[in-house]
Design an enzyme around this catalytic site. Sequence first.
Site, PDB file in Angstrom:
ATOM      1  CE  LYS A 141      43.669 -95.062 -20.029  1.00 52.95           C
ATOM      2  NZ  LYS A 141      43.752 -96.021 -18.930  1.00 52.95           N
TER       3      LYS A 141
ATOM      4  CD  GLU B 272      49.412-110.648 -29.522  1.00 52.38           C
ATOM      5  OE1 GLU B 272      49.842-110.311 -30.631  1.00 52.38           O
ATOM      6  OE2 GLU B 272      48.532-111.517 -29.351  1.00 52.38           O
TER       7      GLU B 272
ATOM      8  CG  ASN C  68      48.660 -97.366 -20.457  1.00 52.04           C
ATOM      9  OD1 ASN C  68      49.327 -98.072 -21.214  1.00 52.04           O
ATOM     10  ND2 ASN C  68      48.860 -97.341 -19.146  1.00 52.04           N
TER      11      ASN C  68
ATOM     12  CG  ASP D 188      45.973 -99.002 -17.880  1.00 52.81           C
ATOM     13  OD1 ASP D 188      46.759 -98.300 -17.223  1.00 52.81           O
ATOM     14  OD2 ASP D 188      45.166 -98.533 -18.701  1.00 52.81           O
TER      15      ASP D 188
ATOM     16  NE  ARG E 166      25.217-100.683 -13.834  1.00 52.28           N
ATOM     17  CZ  ARG E 166      25.497 -99.410 -13.690  1.00 52.28           C
ATOM     18  NH1 ARG E 166      25.096 -98.774 -12.606  1.00 52.28           N
ATOM     19  NH2 ARG E 166      26.195 -98.761 -14.605  1.00 52.28           N
TER      20      ARG E 166
ATOM     21  CE  LYS F 202      29.945-102.652 -20.654  1.00 55.91           C
ATOM     22  NZ  LYS F 202      29.779-101.349 -19.951  1.00 55.91           N
TER      23      LYS F 202
ATOM     24  N   GLY G  36      44.432-100.096  -5.184  1.00 56.19           N
ATOM     25  CA  GLY G  36      44.756 -99.724  -6.557  1.00 56.19           C
ATOM     26  C   GLY G  36      46.036 -98.925  -6.747  1.00 56.19           C
TER      27      GLY G  36
HETATM   28  P1  ATR Z   1      36.346 -98.177 -16.864  1.00 60.01           P
HETATM   29  O1  ATR Z   1      37.215 -97.846 -18.044  1.00 60.01           O
HETATM   30  O2  ATR Z   1      36.781 -97.493 -15.603  1.00 60.01           O
HETATM   31  O3  ATR Z   1      36.165 -99.647 -16.699  1.00 60.01           O
HETATM   32  P2  ATR Z   1      33.694 -98.085 -18.011  1.00 60.01           P
HETATM   33  O4  ATR Z   1      34.188 -98.687 -19.278  1.00 60.01           O
HETATM   34  O5  ATR Z   1      32.690 -96.968 -18.083  1.00 60.01           O
HETATM   35  O6  ATR Z   1      34.912 -97.510 -17.167  1.00 60.01           O
HETATM   36  O7  ATR Z   1      33.112 -99.277 -17.099  1.00 60.01           O
HETATM   37  C1  ATR Z   1      32.591 -99.071 -15.824  1.00 60.01           C
HETATM   38  C2  ATR Z   1      32.252-100.413 -15.187  1.00 60.01           C
HETATM   39  O8  ATR Z   1      31.753-100.183 -13.862  1.00 60.01           O
HETATM   40  C3  ATR Z   1      31.172-101.175 -15.921  1.00 60.01           C
HETATM   41  O9  ATR Z   1      31.385-102.559 -15.748  1.00 60.01           O
HETATM   42  C4  ATR Z   1      29.897-100.716 -15.193  1.00 60.01           C
HETATM   43  O10 ATR Z   1      28.812-101.603 -15.302  1.00 60.01           O
HETATM   44  P3  ATR Z   1      27.791-101.484 -16.579  1.00 60.01           P
HETATM   45  O11 ATR Z   1      28.499-102.117 -17.742  1.00 60.01           O
HETATM   46  O12 ATR Z   1      26.591-102.251 -16.164  1.00 60.01           O
HETATM   47  O13 ATR Z   1      27.532-100.021 -16.780  1.00 60.01           O
HETATM   48  C5  ATR Z   1      30.422-100.705 -13.760  1.00 60.01           C
HETATM   49  N1  ATR Z   1      29.626 -99.821 -12.899  1.00 60.01           N
HETATM   50  C6  ATR Z   1      29.655 -98.479 -12.860  1.00 60.01           C
HETATM   51  N2  ATR Z   1      28.796 -98.016 -11.925  1.00 60.01           N
HETATM   52  C7  ATR Z   1      28.222 -99.115 -11.343  1.00 60.01           C
HETATM   53  C8  ATR Z   1      27.269 -99.313 -10.293  1.00 60.01           C
HETATM   54  N3  ATR Z   1      26.725 -98.270  -9.643  1.00 60.01           N
HETATM   55  N4  ATR Z   1      26.959-100.579  -9.970  1.00 60.01           N
HETATM   56  C9  ATR Z   1      27.507-101.636 -10.601  1.00 60.01           C
HETATM   57  N5  ATR Z   1      28.405-101.514 -11.602  1.00 60.01           N
HETATM   58  C10 ATR Z   1      28.764-100.266 -11.964  1.00 60.01           C
END
Ligand code: ATR
Length: 290
Positions: free
Chosen positions: A78, A90, A99, A114, A164, A168, A254
Amino acid sequence: MNLAKPELLKHTGELLLGVIGDPIAHSKSPVMHKAALAALGIPGAYVPMRVSREQVGTALEGIKALGFRGINVTIPHKLEVIPFLNELDETALKIGAVNTIVNDGGYLTGYNTDGIGYVRSLKEEAIAELKGKSILVLGAGGAARGIVYALTLEHPDRIYVANRTADKAEALAAEWKALADIRGMAMDDIPAILGGVDVIINTTSVGMHPHTDGTPLDSERIPPGIVVSDLIYNPLKTLLLADSEKKGCVIHGGLGMFVNQGAFALEYWTGLPAPVEAMRSAVLASMKES
Ligand code: ATR
């Protein structure tokens, strides 16, 4: 034939579409778009194409050479496709990810459907009006970027982004502070703001197959009677949604996002309204088979 833009078919008599990604074998996009073409009565094809990272540029040259009208782009390309496009709309520009690509005689434009696909689905299936609402988004990754950007276009009162990794979430809120009242926070800070929240949206992968016993928010924290939405569509009802249903919440899975991101893509390629119900039925039927 029911085609608003017959010039689309002038080269081959067929509308050529597809999706690039790696892996790609389990994508539900081909089954969904084939059903859409059939419902619209458009002769054409939609093919899955596994493309390695090194081959993304040549693959897009191939799309032009072969006369594809457009393609979808999925993980992990992507971001990779962007340098090879002539233009970004935009939404794709703001989100920084593409996508959907439309090929106008060799001129490639990138879109991101998306987020807008998700919001269309949320409004159709769960909550008609987001204006003035307070929304909590769980996660701050790539999926959250698309969703949060599309939510800002709906003029909610406030968007909380909890992640988490709090940094970010805070960075995302800072980047788009001119677009809406967005506040980034740690997951641990959620209880303090839950009282005023109208909608919770999970964009993390927590609860996705095969780890279906996971949930991003403990059951006792879910406010009764609000709207709870999960981007995950495998399973169709995550533990978060099952817990929320028990609390009397309106739940939203979803599948609608997946169908509507495809519907917007098809509308960009053909200029026709997408046959959303035929697309949804095809995906559901294929999920039951697999
Ligand atoms: P996507 O494109 O699907 O959003 P990504 O960019 O890898 O994939 O983001 C995954 C998201 O899920 C992130 O916000 C991640 O939190 P972190 O930034 O702290 O890594 C969150 N995530 C994934 N596994 C998690 C878990 N076990 N508990 C809480 N948050 C989780």
